[in-house]
Write an enzyme that holds these catalytic residues in place. Structure first.
Site, PDB file in Angstrom:
ATOM      1  N   THR A 201       0.875  -1.179   0.000  1.00  0.00           N
ATOM      2  CA  THR A 201       0.000   0.000   0.000  1.00  0.00           C
ATOM      3  C   THR A 201       0.908   1.223   0.000  1.00  0.00           C
ATOM      4  O   THR A 201       2.085   1.116   0.354  1.00  0.00           O
ATOM      5  CB  THR A 201      -0.895   0.038   1.243  1.00  0.00           C
ATOM      6  OG1 THR A 201      -0.042   0.181   2.383  1.00  0.00           O
ATOM      7  CG2 THR A 201      -1.715  -1.224   1.390  1.00  0.00           C
ATOM      8  N   GLU A 347      -5.633  -3.964  -0.680  1.00  0.00           N
ATOM      9  CA  GLU A 347      -5.979  -5.081   0.211  1.00  0.00           C
ATOM     10  C   GLU A 347      -7.105  -5.951  -0.329  1.00  0.00           C
ATOM     11  O   GLU A 347      -7.328  -7.051   0.165  1.00  0.00           O
ATOM     12  CB  GLU A 347      -6.414  -4.534   1.581  1.00  0.00           C
ATOM     13  CG  GLU A 347      -5.287  -3.972   2.437  1.00  0.00           C
ATOM     14  CD  GLU A 347      -5.028  -2.497   2.211  1.00  0.00           C
ATOM     15  OE1 GLU A 347      -5.308  -2.001   1.089  1.00  0.00           O
ATOM     16  OE2 GLU A 347      -4.539  -1.832   3.132  1.00  0.00           O
ATOM     17  N   LYS A 459     -16.266  16.634  10.870  1.00  0.00           N
ATOM     18  CA  LYS A 459     -17.363  16.575  11.835  1.00  0.00           C
ATOM     19  C   LYS A 459     -17.621  17.984  12.348  1.00  0.00           C
ATOM     20  O   LYS A 459     -16.779  18.576  13.019  1.00  0.00           O
ATOM     21  CB  LYS A 459     -17.014  15.623  12.980  1.00  0.00           C
ATOM     22  CG  LYS A 459     -18.231  14.932  13.519  1.00  0.00           C
ATOM     23  CD  LYS A 459     -17.888  13.605  14.144  1.00  0.00           C
ATOM     24  CE  LYS A 459     -19.175  12.820  14.417  1.00  0.00           C
ATOM     25  NZ  LYS A 459     -18.975  11.661  15.228  1.00  0.00           N
ATOM     26  N   TRP A 464     -21.778  14.922  10.377  1.00  0.00           N
ATOM     27  CA  TRP A 464     -20.763  14.695   9.360  1.00  0.00           C
ATOM     28  C   TRP A 464     -21.072  15.485   8.096  1.00  0.00           C
ATOM     29  O   TRP A 464     -22.202  15.535   7.636  1.00  0.00           O
ATOM     30  CB  TRP A 464     -20.696  13.207   9.000  1.00  0.00           C
ATOM     31  CG  TRP A 464     -20.039  12.399  10.068  1.00  0.00           C
ATOM     32  CD1 TRP A 464     -19.566  12.874  11.256  1.00  0.00           C
ATOM     33  CD2 TRP A 464     -19.786  10.998  10.051  1.00  0.00           C
ATOM     34  NE1 TRP A 464     -19.025  11.853  11.972  1.00  0.00           N
ATOM     35  CE2 TRP A 464     -19.147  10.682  11.268  1.00  0.00           C
ATOM     36  CE3 TRP A 464     -20.025   9.994   9.130  1.00  0.00           C
ATOM     37  CZ2 TRP A 464     -18.743   9.396  11.585  1.00  0.00           C
ATOM     38  CZ3 TRP A 464     -19.622   8.711   9.449  1.00  0.00           C
ATOM     39  CH2 TRP A 464     -18.992   8.418  10.655  1.00  0.00           C
TER      40      TRP A 464
HETATM   41  P1  ADP Z   1      -3.905   3.531  -0.873  1.00  0.00           P
HETATM   42  O1  ADP Z   1      -4.826   3.012   0.180  1.00  0.00           O
HETATM   43  O2  ADP Z   1      -2.510   3.227  -0.614  1.00  0.00           O
HETATM   44  O3  ADP Z   1      -4.216   4.918  -1.358  1.00  0.00           O
HETATM   45  P2  ADP Z   1      -5.295   1.978  -2.768  1.00  0.00           P
HETATM   46  O4  ADP Z   1      -5.119   2.126  -4.209  1.00  0.00           O
HETATM   47  O5  ADP Z   1      -5.372   0.644  -2.195  1.00  0.00           O
HETATM   48  O6  ADP Z   1      -4.102   2.689  -2.172  1.00  0.00           O
HETATM   49  O7  ADP Z   1      -6.502   2.882  -2.338  1.00  0.00           O
HETATM   50  C1  ADP Z   1      -7.695   2.375  -1.862  1.00  0.00           C
HETATM   51  C2  ADP Z   1      -8.603   3.489  -1.494  1.00  0.00           C
HETATM   52  O8  ADP Z   1      -8.915   4.298  -2.625  1.00  0.00           O
HETATM   53  C3  ADP Z   1      -9.939   3.048  -0.980  1.00  0.00           C
HETATM   54  O9  ADP Z   1      -9.880   2.649   0.365  1.00  0.00           O
HETATM   55  C4  ADP Z   1     -10.783   4.299  -1.191  1.00  0.00           C
HETATM   56  O10 ADP Z   1     -10.586   5.242  -0.176  1.00  0.00           O
HETATM   57  C5  ADP Z   1     -10.214   4.860  -2.466  1.00  0.00           C
HETATM   58  N1  ADP Z   1     -11.077   4.492  -3.588  1.00  0.00           N
HETATM   59  C6  ADP Z   1     -10.895   3.508  -4.486  1.00  0.00           C
HETATM   60  N2  ADP Z   1     -11.904   3.496  -5.389  1.00  0.00           N
HETATM   61  C7  ADP Z   1     -12.760   4.477  -5.040  1.00  0.00           C
HETATM   62  C8  ADP Z   1     -14.012   4.965  -5.561  1.00  0.00           C
HETATM   63  N3  ADP Z   1     -14.589   4.469  -6.655  1.00  0.00           N
HETATM   64  N4  ADP Z   1     -14.602   5.985  -4.901  1.00  0.00           N
HETATM   65  C9  ADP Z   1     -14.048   6.532  -3.797  1.00  0.00           C
HETATM   66  N5  ADP Z   1     -12.887   6.130  -3.278  1.00  0.00           N
HETATM   67  C10 ADP Z   1     -12.241   5.111  -3.877  1.00  0.00           C
END
Ligand code: ADP
Length: 566
Positions: A201, A347, A459, A464
């Site tokens: 990550t 993940e 918040k 929220w």
């Molecule tokens: P990192 O967590 O290291 O940024 P990831 O590519 O695994 O890398 O990112 C996952 C995160 O990206 C998700 O937990 C979410 O917050 C965001 N994400 C992925 N797809 C979407 C989506 N369609 N809409 C909103 N957020 C998204």
């Protein structure tokens, strides 16, 4: 679940089915044999180059021989430092099929993180693209476990190999490693639960965390990506993964193509709108996947170039961050391009949900669904959990943290200090569910709507405010290119939203006008009262808005903030 069936025999009836393993090797054999005539087209500076799946299969065998001679004979890590291209695909297929573990290094990581990751994973060999040699050379001396570097790509022989050799590692040309090797290989039997590939990550807080995909998880995930609810791929398709193969598996698109026999169009390093559009016109993909920023750039390009059409594309999978409805509408209404939002994370392999709209919903009603993160794919279970840890109803209104579990969701992180190999770390797991860190709702049809990342929620006075919804609405304003909304401390309300906005070149717009634009869809107390116009929203190494840096910028007084009272 967990209950015993009445009258169950001591020994349950066994199936008569063969216990074939779900391995990357099986995907490779299928794709390169049954779909030997499909092809991989890779973008080059002045056109394209291509290879059939049959050739890819032969070269995978040659690469396996070469890697074996370099000492890769068990679960050693073979890293890639590459763009999306045919050699990267060869590594994707070969390394796991040999029983070794593919580690895709993110070329955009900060140097310290790259070094940490390669050492943590104990990478033995790195395969690098010729064009990325200078970038790798700088950090190579610090990659302690690496013994060999293979330089791939059409201009590998002209790359500055001495810069790599200065590290003391063995440096060889990828093509020399393959040359004159047999085109068949005695592929070992591999257990489907063994590690096939690993990915870290981006570690916005602390060191990056490693996720190890199994053959089985990659197999099941890629099948799910190929289904109609997600990318809907078959062998008539041509798939263009723009999302990097070094970031979350390029959403499983490479393996999904091999599974279905769809051809692949690989953009290599040509990711700016203009060369990308040229490549799309030359290679004629039908399905593509990329983050919203890429499609935003493509949309601006198309808007500015009358008559340029991308008529081969029937489906664009888009995710990685929220996909504004304004972006989807722009592409669809002005350029006949259909976007489907998907959600996931490293993940979760990463694709966990996708946003095909419900039956019978069309016209303007569809946009309410197209703005959501979509419906969970079979294989991923989800729930929304409240502050007290209990599951909330699927009513589209109860807001909490999204938790998921399933065969392609990780159950732990690789060798974390204080953890066992697959040990839990309390802040990421909850009773066997992965805590996604994403906050939102599930509706009665199972559509997920994310309103924030847990660390970005605002918040205000106990209520929220969704930063994501405000950003989407702001980016829907014709004069706004980008917007990031963060919470800033407030004496009375604890937090209030600050909107940082990038205005389109040549346009001028005031905070009052933007507030008025937002007032059409938000309650008055949700409207940002602090505004700052900025040149660019800061981004993380994987190109997402880095709101931590925005909050820091505000705290350090780096923004010229205007306060607008409602
Ligand atoms: P990192 O967590 O290291 O940024 P990831 O590519 O695994 O890398 O990112 C996952 C995160 O990206 C998700 O937990 C979410 O917050 C965001 N994400 C992925 N797809 C979407 C989506 N369609 N809409 C909103 N957020 C998204």
């Amino acid at each position: 679940m967990g209950t015993t069936r009445p009258n169950r025999e001591e020994t349950p009836l066994k199936s008569t089915m063969q216990d074939a393993q779900l391995t990357i090797g099986s995907v490779m054999h299928h794709g390169t044999r049954v779909h030997a005539d499909s092809e991989v087209v890779t973008a080059t500076a002045d056109g394209t180059r291509s290879r059939t799946y049959d050739e890819v299969g032969r070269r995978a065998a040659q690469l396996a021989h070469g890697l074996r001679d370099l000492g890769i004979d068990a679960d050693q890590r073979v890293a890639t430092f590459m763009w999306n291209n045919v050699e990267h695909l060869e590594a994707y297929l070969t390394v796991p099929s040999m029983g070794a573990v593919l580690h895709t290094l993110n070329i955009r990581l900060f140097p310290e993180q790259l070094v940490y990751i390669a050492n943590h994973a104990e990478d033995r060999v790195v395969i690098v693209d010729d064009t990325l040699v200078p970038l790798l050379a700088k950090e190579l001396p610090r990659l302690e476990t690496v013994t060999h570097v293979l330089v791939a790509g059409p201009a590998a022989a002209d790359a500055d190999l001495d810069a790599l050799r200065a590290s003391g590692k063995e440096v060889v040309l990828y093509e020399d490693v393959l040359a004159e090797r047999p085109e068949t290989f005695d592929w070992p039997a591999v257990d489907e639960r063994d590690g096939a590939a690993m990915c870290y990550t981006s570690g916005t807080t602390g060191n990056p965390k490693g996720v190890v995909y199994s053959h089985r998880s990659a197999w099941l995930h890629s099948q799910a990506v190929a289904t109609g609810n997600a990318a809907g791929i078959d062998f008539h398709d041509r798939v263009l993964p723009i999302v990097p193969m070094f970031h979350a598996n390029s959403w499983g698109l490479a393996y999904a193509a091999m599974m279905t026999g769809a051809s692949l169009c690989m953009p290599d390093r040509f990711l700016q709108a203009e060369p990308l559009v040229r490549f799309i016109q030359a290679s004629r993909p039908t399905v593509s996947g990329a983050v919203p920023t890429v499609w935003n750039d493509v949309l601006s390009y198309l808007d500015g170039h009358d008559g340029v059409r991308l008529d081969s594309l029937r489906l664009i999978l888009c995710g990685g961050s929220a996909v504004p409805v304004s972006l989807q509408r722009g592409l669809q209404e002005r350029h006949d391009l259909y976007v489907r939002q998907a959600w996931g994370m490293t993940e979760t392999s990463p694709v966990a949900s996708a946003g095909l709209v419900p039956i019978g919903v069309d016209g303007d009603d569809q946009w309410a669904y197209r703005g959501t993160q979509g419906r969970l794919l079979c294989g991923v279970e989800g729930r929304i959990v409240g502050d007290d840890g209990s599951a909330l109803p699927w009513d589209g209104a109860s807001v909490g943290e999204l938790e998921v579990r399933g065969p392609w969701v990780t159950g732990g992180y690789y060798h974390r200090p204080g953890d066992t190999d697959t040990g839990d770390s309390a802040e990421k797991f909850h009773d066997g569910w992965l805590r996604t860190g994403d906050v939102g709702t599930l509706d009665d049809l199972g559509y997920i709507t994310l309103t924030d990342r847990a660390k970005d929620v605002i918040k205000s006075g106990g209520e929220w405010i969704s930063s994501v919804s405000l950003e989407n609405a702001l980016m829907g304003h014709p004069d706004v290119v980008e917007a990031a909304v963060v919470g800033i401390p407030d004496e009375k309300w604890q937090e209030r939203p600050l909107a940082t906005v990038v205005v389109r070149e040549g346009a001028s717009v005031t905070p009052e006008q933007l507030r008025e634009h937002l007032a059409a869809s938000f309650a008055k107390w949700q409207l940002p009262d602090a505004w700052a116009f900025i040149d660019q929203v800061p981004r993380t190494s994987v190109g997402k808005f880095d709101k931590k840096v925005v909050r820091q910028g505000f705290a350090e007084g780096r923004y010229d903030v205007r306060v607008v009272e409602g």
